[in-house]
Design a protein around this motif. Structure first.
Motif: not given
Length: 156
Positions: A30-50
């Motif tokens: 859902e977040i990937a769709e909201l930002f028009d990106c691939v789901p792995s981008q969400i993983n990257y953000v969560i793994n590196t920024r949170f």
């Protein structure tokens, strides 16, 4: 926002939500769709920024009803925080993670701006040989030593 990359934008969005509530449950797709990106981008953000070093606990459940839960960690007293930071650092820490630990200590008024600057110099990659594995071990030992010393500092 023009100068921000997609990871910065996603991070800012999630932090804005976390400022309104202490935890958030998201679905990666859902977040990937909201930002028009691939789901792995969400993983990257969560793994590196949170990360725990930055004051966040991340839980996830995989599968059809899966989610990612991000919880803003509440700090206890200074001694507990320092012990937790020492435990998190472990035997090795990257420059980026070390900087996050120092930033977290500063943001929670455990160290002064001056102390933070000195600690950042001590963990900076230019202070080391360039052999990453050894550098990360030395950096971890140095940072743990500085943090342990804070536990016994006399009040001002």
């Amino acid at each position: 926002m023009e100068n921000q990359n997609m990871s910065d934008i996603i991070e800012a969005y999630l932090k804005k939500v976390l400022n309104q509530q202490e935890k958030v449950e998201i679905r990666r797709s859902e977040i990937a769709e909201l930002f028009d990106c691939v789901p792995s981008q969400i993983n990257y953000v969560i793994n590196t920024r949170f990360t725990i070093q930055q004051g966040y606990l991340v839980e996830s459940k995989r599968g059809g009803g899966g989610y990612i839960r991000i919880i803003k960690v509440q700090l206890l007293d200074d001694s507990d925080v320092l012990d937790t930071m020492i435990e998190i650092i472990g035997k090795s820490i990257s420059e980026r993670d070390a900087q996050s630990v120092v930033q977290r200590l500063y943001e929670n008024d455990i160290i002064s701006k001056r102390e933070a600057k000195l600690m950042l110099v001590a963990v900076d990659k230019t202070m080391y040989t360039g052999e990453r594995i050894i550098d990360n071990q030395i950096r971890a030992n140095m940072l743990k030593s500085m943090i342990a010393n804070l536990k016994y500092e006399e009040p001002r």
